[in-house]
Design an enzyme around this catalytic site. Structure first.
Site, short mmCIF file in Angstrom:
data_model
loop_
_atom_site.label_atom_id
_atom_site.label_comp_id
_atom_site.label_asym_id
_atom_site.label_seq_id
_atom_site.Cartn_x
_atom_site.Cartn_y
_atom_site.Cartn_z
N ASN A 157 83.93 118.15 90.71
CA ASN A 157 83.74 118.21 92.15
C ASN A 157 83.91 116.82 92.79
O ASN A 157 84.67 116.63 93.75
CB ASN A 157 82.32 118.76 92.37
N LYS A 197 67.49 108.91 91.21
CA LYS A 197 67.23 109.83 92.33
C LYS A 197 67.44 111.28 91.91
O LYS A 197 66.91 112.20 92.54
CB LYS A 197 68.05 109.45 93.56
N1 NAI Z 1 79.55 116.35 93.10
C1 NAI Z 1 79.01 115.44 93.92
O1 NAI Z 1 78.77 115.69 95.12
C2 NAI Z 1 78.73 114.07 93.40
C3 NAI Z 1 78.67 113.79 92.05
N2 NAI Z 1 78.40 112.52 91.62
C4 NAI Z 1 78.40 112.19 90.19
O2 NAI Z 1 79.73 112.25 89.72
C5 NAI Z 1 79.75 112.50 88.32
C6 NAI Z 1 80.78 113.58 88.04
O3 NAI Z 1 80.35 114.78 88.62
P1 NAI Z 1 81.31 115.90 89.21
O4 NAI Z 1 82.68 115.39 89.45
O5 NAI Z 1 80.59 116.46 90.39
O6 NAI Z 1 81.40 116.94 87.99
P2 NAI Z 1 81.14 118.52 88.02
O7 NAI Z 1 79.71 118.77 87.66
O8 NAI Z 1 81.65 119.12 89.28
O9 NAI Z 1 82.12 119.05 86.91
C7 NAI Z 1 81.93 119.00 85.53
C8 NAI Z 1 83.16 118.33 84.94
O10 NAI Z 1 82.93 118.11 83.55
C9 NAI Z 1 84.14 118.43 82.85
N3 NAI Z 1 83.82 118.71 81.45
C10 NAI Z 1 83.26 119.81 80.90
N4 NAI Z 1 83.15 119.66 79.56
C11 NAI Z 1 83.65 118.42 79.28
C12 NAI Z 1 83.79 117.67 78.07
N5 NAI Z 1 83.39 118.16 76.91
N6 NAI Z 1 84.34 116.44 78.16
C13 NAI Z 1 84.73 115.93 79.35
N7 NAI Z 1 84.62 116.58 80.53
C14 NAI Z 1 84.07 117.82 80.48
C15 NAI Z 1 84.66 119.64 83.62
O11 NAI Z 1 86.02 119.83 83.32
C16 NAI Z 1 84.43 119.17 85.04
O12 NAI Z 1 85.50 118.36 85.46
C17 NAI Z 1 78.30 112.88 87.95
O13 NAI Z 1 77.67 111.79 87.32
C18 NAI Z 1 77.63 113.14 89.30
O14 NAI Z 1 76.24 112.80 89.31
C19 NAI Z 1 78.21 111.50 92.50
C20 NAI Z 1 78.26 111.71 93.85
C21 NAI Z 1 78.54 113.01 94.40
O1 13P Z 2 74.90 112.25 94.06
C1 13P Z 2 74.95 113.14 94.88
C2 13P Z 2 74.61 112.93 96.30
O2 13P Z 2 74.70 111.58 96.67
C3 13P Z 2 75.29 114.50 94.44
O3 13P Z 2 74.20 114.96 93.75
P1 13P Z 2 74.25 116.34 92.97
O4 13P Z 2 74.90 116.07 91.65
O5 13P Z 2 72.81 116.75 92.86
O6 13P Z 2 75.04 117.30 93.83
#
Ligand code: NAI
Ligand code: 13P
Length: 410
Positions: free
Chosen positions: A21, A270
């Site tokens: 995401n 957080k």
């Molecule tokens: N979604 C948000 O609004 C925000 C997320 N973050 C941070 O960004 C980071 C990434 O989160 P998202 O992009 O939201 O991920 P997500 O939770 O939306 O997606 C999970 C991801 O993990 C991948 N995945 C699954 N199994 C895997 C494996 N074995 N090896 C490698 N990848 C694998 C999937 O293909 C997918 O791309 C996290 O640390 C999150 O806390 C930070 C700010 C905002």
């Molecule tokens: O880091 C985030 C907001 O700043 C997103 O948090 P979540 O992974 O809980 O959606």
């Protein structure tokens, strides 16, 4: 060395390692900027995709009757339709975001690596790419979490830097991916300490004479040392100005700081507090209870930073987007809050909700709570962190949400 800062022969090649995401959202905004600044960056942005099969539903504009409900590779769907139909549906991606299922091919020759995937997968990714990246590459971690090994806690950016032998900064802020993908305005914080060997002099030299040693302090106060390869002079510099160019958008306002520890830890911790706020709301309490928990959560976050990273922490960081703003947005509208509330309302475990409701997305708060508590317990200081400890108890079923107010009695 060939070239000078005024006439770089190379452009930076940018790769986003991860495509969830947030990973896909960051690839979108960075690709808009590589196009806008094509003098500095190669336009195409590689996005490494953990390959999987997806099925396009008949009501999707990308549905092809000839293919029907046969599974298709996610990378091929992204490159054909310019949409990550699984992790960022209904958002048009610029055509210069190139989905790549091969991790090694995606990072090959890239001079800027943006790490953006759930923190539990970073170890395996680093193991695979070690020795296959440019030695002078620089990293930015957008990952919110920590790594814990035995009794040691490490920032993800430090872990990446140490395991790959590069310098890595951190991006964190009050950032909800879907809002930013829809170009709804927000702020973010990028922490980057330009290594001395990359600081360019006026006459086209690099490092102002500094060698490539880079020192930082780990969680136990030990100095670790990475021998860095400087960014060659025939590349544009990698510093605050260039990173601002790469990430800042009209709808994504970047603040550059140098406190990588504060920015990283505020972003990781957080998520524990967000779980607490979800449980509180699921229990039937409202905003007043949540603000009490946020306040306590911020105190424990700052205490954690002061206890384990005393010499590097800067209090002003908690007033950046990565600090209080992220605490508030995470406790009122992010996934960790939303789904812990749902778990409490339904009386089911968080793991169950993650499995049934998130379509492959991850709740970072679950593993972060476990990791942080195992680190605190190994040092015998868990009682100094009553809220973090209570969240672990709620997740494990050994503490009840109704007892949270007890933690606040003197
Ligand atoms: N979604 C948000 O609004 C925000 C997320 N973050 C941070 O960004 C980071 C990434 O989160 P998202 O992009 O939201 O991920 P997500 O939770 O939306 O997606 C999970 C991801 O993990 C991948 N995945 C699954 N199994 C895997 C494996 N074995 N090896 C490698 N990848 C694998 C999937 O293909 C997918 O791309 C996290 O640390 C999150 O806390 C930070 C700010 C905002
Ligand atoms: O880091 C985030 C907001 O700043 C997103 O948090 P979540 O992974 O809980 O959606």
């Amino acid at each position: 060395m060939a070239g000078s800062p005024d006439s770089p022969r190379h452009k930076h090649k940018v790769t986003v390692v991860g495509s969830g995401n947030w990973g896909t959202t960051v690839a979108k905004l960075v690709a808009e900027n590589t196009r806008a600044h094509s003098d500095t960056f190669e336009e195409d942005v590689q996005m490494w995709v953990y390959e999987e099969n997806v099925t396009i539903p008949p009501d999707s504009p990308h549905y092809d009757a000839a293919v029907g409900d046969q599974p298709q590779k996610l990378t091929s769907v992204i490159n054909t339709h310019h949409e990550n139909v699984k992790y960022l549906p209904k958002i048009a991606l610029p055509s210069n975001v190139v989905a790549n299922p091969s991790l090694l091919d995606a990072v090959k020759d890239s001079s800027i690596l943006i790490f953006n995937l759930p923190h539990e997968f970073i170890g395996n990714v680093c193991k695979q790419i070690k020795g296959h990246i440019l030695p002078s590459a620089r990293g930015i971690s957008c990952i919110k979490g920590v790594t814990v090994t035995e009794d040691k806690v490490e920032l993800i950016s430090e872990y990446i830097g140490e395991s790959l032998g590069i310098y890595c900064g951190a991006l964190s802020g009050a950032n909800i991916a879907n809002e930013i993908a829809n170009e709804l305005w927000c702020e973010t914080t990028i922490a980057y300490n330009t290594p001395p060997c990359d600081r360019r002099g006026e006459n086209g030299t690099n490092g102002n004479g500094a060698n490539g040693d880079h020192h930082h302090r780990d969680a136990r106060g030990q100095i670790s040392k990475t021998q860095l390869t400087p960014v060659p002079l025939d590349y544009p510099p990698v510093d605050h100005a260039e990173l601002y160019k790469l990430f800042d958008r009209p709808y994504f306002t970047v603040s550059m700081v140098s406190d990588v520890v504060g920015v990283s830890l505020a972003g990781a911790l957080k998520n524990i507090v967000a779980l607490a706020c979800g449980f509180i709301e699921g229990h039937g309490w409202n905003m007043t209870a949540k603000t009490a928990v946020m306040r306590r959560g911020m105190l424990e976050t700052i205490q954690f930073c002061q206890d384990f990273f005393p010499e590097t922490i800067q209090e002003m960081t908690f007033w950046e987007s990565a600090g209080w703003s992220d605490m508030i947005v995470s406790c009122t509208s992010a996934r960790n809050w939303r789904y812990s509330k749902m778990a409490a309302e339904r009386g089911v475990s968080l793991h169950e909700v993650e499995r049934t409701e998130l379509n492959g997305q991850k709740l970072q708060g679950i593993s972060t709570t476990k990791e942080v508590m195992s680190f605190l317990k190994a040092r015998g200081v868990q009682d100094k962190y009553p809220l973090f400890k209570a969240v672990e108890g709620i997740v494990d079923g050994t503490f009840e949400v109704k007892d949270i107010p007890v933690l606040f009695r003197q």
